[in-house]
Write a protein that holds these residues in place. Structure first.
Motif: not given
Length: 426
Positions: A233-236, A274-275, A286-289, A300-301
């Motif tokens: 699943i692509l989230l972002h 991805q960001l 940032l903390g959540s990721l 995967r981030w």
């Protein structure tokens, strides 16, 4: 002056890509221009990109300063548009004169894409003083683009009308060969009355400027094949611009971290976030990721810029994409990520499933392309992702429309190079 690293061979003549808004690696400009430079060189053209002075990429010259997207208030009215257009014109002609003093051959063609009205108007004004050439224009922005969320669009549409009128006049007076192309059927419908008023005609719909036609690596080489029952699943994917689904993607991340039961089709799912941005991510986000990367075994981030080829490989492995773009902000504005995801799945021989908000450009374009669309809303994104994953697993591969195969399956760079080569051969 930036960096020039393309081959200087003059087999077919010179082509200049005009992109005053190309000022960093964030966004699609770097990828589009790199592909254009490569595609033009492959057909024998000596190409270069005239970009902002902050750019030092291969094949680029730092020609422009203060001619990018800027603060929308600077070009919201006609006076600001004309003022900035003169700046674009002056800086473009200054580079033209500098090269002429070095006995450089005049360009055989000029290319401009993703331009706001003041940038297009600046080029049109410069074309009045430039020898006859092929001019390729891609009208990527809708006529009423303001780069804001709630600003009135009437003035922006008026600025677009002025720019198109000036372009028509410059082409007629200068004997230029204009190839004016649009990126989607929706864009054609929006621009049609303005083009008619200016006495211009669209010469065609071009392939998507990003992602289209790029090959993807086989699963074993670039993207390990997903196990049965384990959807990806692509989230972002992208930067921090508002309205592009980051808040909704983080809502899903929060639910995953909550440890509650997941829908059966997502129990073993893999997640990609991805960001890439010049601005820092807010502390809570940032903390959540960081927690998700540490605690979720299949999360995967990628907090980095990913080259276009690698991006397409990763997108090709995603069975479902969450693209919860704001349908008001993106009522007429296009999404390069939708095109990239669709192109990657098309090249991989797989169907593409998208979950987003009802209404807006993305929903209609996804349907036009032959992608599977499912509308969701705040609080139920996981449920809709789960349903899309089930539907995707049961569907046959492909199902892209003829329009989708054209927009997503052909290279924009190769298409532009062919347009220029064809016109110059006449």
């Amino acid at each position: 002056m930036g960096c020039i690293g393309v081959e200087e061979g003059n087999r077919m003549g010179r082509v200049v890509i005009v992109d005053p808004a190309y000022a960093s690696s964030v966004g699609h400009h770097a990828d589009v221009n790199a592909l254009l430079l490569k595609g033009l060189a492959q057909q024998g053209w000596a190409a270069e990109c005239w970009a902002d002075g902050a750019v030092a990429a291969e094949g680029c010259r730092g020609v422009f300063n203060g001619c990018g997207y800027l603060d929308p208030r600077h070009w919201a009215d006609l006076g600001g548009t004309v003022h900035l257009a003169r700046r674009v014109e002056q800086q473009l002609l200054a580079e033209r004169d500098r090269q002429a003093s070095e006995s450089s051959q005049p360009p055989a063609a000029w290319v401009i894409h993703t331009a706001l009205p003041f940038q297009l108007l600046g080029l049109a004004r410069a074309l009045r003083r430039i020898p006859a050439a092929t001019v390729v224009v891609s009208l990527m922005f809708p006529p009423g683009e303001t780069l804001g969320k709630d600003e009135p669009q009437g003035a922006a549409t008026g600025n677009c009308r002025v720019a198109l009128g000036a372009l028509a006049q410059a082409v007629s007076q200068g004997g230029h060969r204009l190839r004016l192309e649009l990126p989607s059927q929706q864009s054609l419908e929006l621009h049609a009355p303005l083009l008619a008023a200016a006495g211009l005609a669209c010469s065609g719909l071009h392939p998507a400027v990003v992602g289209a036609g790029l090959p993807v690596a086989p699963p074993a080489a670039g993207r390990p094949a997903a196990a049965p029952g384990r959807p990806r699943i692509l989230l972002h994917w992208g930067d921090l611009k508002p309205g592009k689904g980051r808040r909704e993607a983080l809502e899903v991340v929060k639910q995953l971290l909550g440890g509650g039961p997941l829908p059966p089709s997502l129990e073993d799912a893999e997640w990609l976030f991805q960001l890439h941005s010049q601005n820092p991510l807010a502390g809570a986000e940032l903390g959540s990721l960081e927690r998700a990367r540490e605690l979720l075994p299949r999360f995967r981030w990628l907090n980095e810029r990913v080259p276009m080829e690698r991006m397409q490989d990763l997108l090709a492995g995603c069975d479902v994409a969450l693209l919860a773009y704001d349908p008001v902000h993106y009522r007429h504005r296009s999404s390069g990520l939708l095109w990239c995801y669709g192109a990657a799945r098309l090249m991989a021989g797989q169907s593409a499933a998208v979950v987003g908000r009802a209404g807006g450009w993305l929903e209609r374009e996804a349907s036009n392309l032959g992608m599977k669309w499912r509308s969701g809303s705040d609080g139920d994104w996981l449920e809709h992702l789960a349903a899309a994953a089930v539907a995707g697993a049961e569907a046959d591969n492909g199902h892209f429309t003829t329009y989708g195969r054209w927009v997503l399956g052909e290279s924009f760079a190769a298409y532009v190079a062919q347009l220029i080569t064809h016109d110059e051969a006449k």
